[in-house]
Motif scaffolding. Structure first.
Motif, PDB file in Angstrom:
ATOM      1  N   MET A 176       0.826  -1.208   0.000  1.00  0.00           N
ATOM      2  CA  MET A 176       0.000   0.000   0.000  1.00  0.00           C
ATOM      3  C   MET A 176       0.859   1.257   0.000  1.00  0.00           C
ATOM      4  O   MET A 176       0.459   2.277  -0.532  1.00  0.00           O
ATOM      5  N   PRO A 229      -3.203   2.136   6.931  1.00  0.00           N
ATOM      6  CA  PRO A 229      -4.632   1.949   6.657  1.00  0.00           C
ATOM      7  C   PRO A 229      -5.426   3.236   6.880  1.00  0.00           C
ATOM      8  O   PRO A 229      -5.122   4.018   7.770  1.00  0.00           O
ATOM      9  N   TYR A 232      -6.939   2.896   1.758  1.00  0.00           N
ATOM     10  CA  TYR A 232      -6.757   1.456   1.926  1.00  0.00           C
ATOM     11  C   TYR A 232      -8.099   0.743   1.772  1.00  0.00           C
ATOM     12  O   TYR A 232      -8.217  -0.235   1.030  1.00  0.00           O
ATOM     13  N   ALA A 255      -0.254  -3.062   4.353  1.00  0.00           N
ATOM     14  CA  ALA A 255      -0.123  -1.689   4.833  1.00  0.00           C
ATOM     15  C   ALA A 255       0.927  -1.691   5.942  1.00  0.00           C
ATOM     16  O   ALA A 255       0.854  -2.501   6.849  1.00  0.00           O
ATOM     17  N   SER A 305      -4.054  -5.014   7.990  1.00  0.00           N
ATOM     18  CA  SER A 305      -4.031  -5.596   6.646  1.00  0.00           C
ATOM     19  C   SER A 305      -3.625  -7.066   6.685  1.00  0.00           C
ATOM     20  O   SER A 305      -4.158  -7.881   5.934  1.00  0.00           O
TER      21      SER A 305
END
Length: 140
Positions: A9, A13, A17, A43, A121
């Motif tokens: 990512m 988050p 995300y 993430a 994540s």
């Protein structure tokens, strides 16, 4: 059997995300048809997932030790885990190519089942994998 698509990512988050995970997961499910699929959106980076298994680092490179102050934290909130590892682990220096071996050591030594800390994540990825159908075992 199934398809797993991994992407870093490069951010913690948040709304971006959530949106990316939802959009790609839906598209992947449609494209994969009857095959199980999962979107592994790490993430902030996959190194944040590796930090959940600090005891795997010295299994890969004995001189490497993750600082105690990094343990038990939300690793998804670390802004630059890859750079942090490269700064901390110097002899030899951590490289992105060390990641798969560290993950393999975590799996081989049973660390993968007991993360140290949290990462949203990673937890969502594991929960998605848990939904995959278990193939029947062959009877011998």
């Amino acid at each position: 059997m199934g398809i797993a698509v991994h992407e870093d990512m490069d951010a913690c988050p948040g709304p971006a995300y959530d949106s990316a995970r939802r959009t790609v997961s839906v598209a992947l499910a449609k494209a994969s048809g009857a095959c199980s699929s999962v979107y592994a959106l790490a993430a902030a980076e996959s190194e944040a997932w590796l930090l959940l298994f600090p005891d795997a680092f010295p299994l890969h490179r004995p001189p490497w030790k993750i600082p105690a102050s990094w343990r038990g934290k939300d690793t998804g909130r670390r802004q630059t885990p890859k750079e942090d590892l490269a700064t901390e682990l110097q002899c030899p220096r951590y490289r992105e190519t060390d990641g798969p071996e560290i993950a393999s050591k975590a799996l081989a030594h049973g660390l993968i089942n007991e993360p140290t800390g949290s990462n949203r994540s990673y937890s969502e990825f594991v929960a998605d994998l848990a939904k995959w159908p278990v193939p029947p075992r062959a009877v011998r």
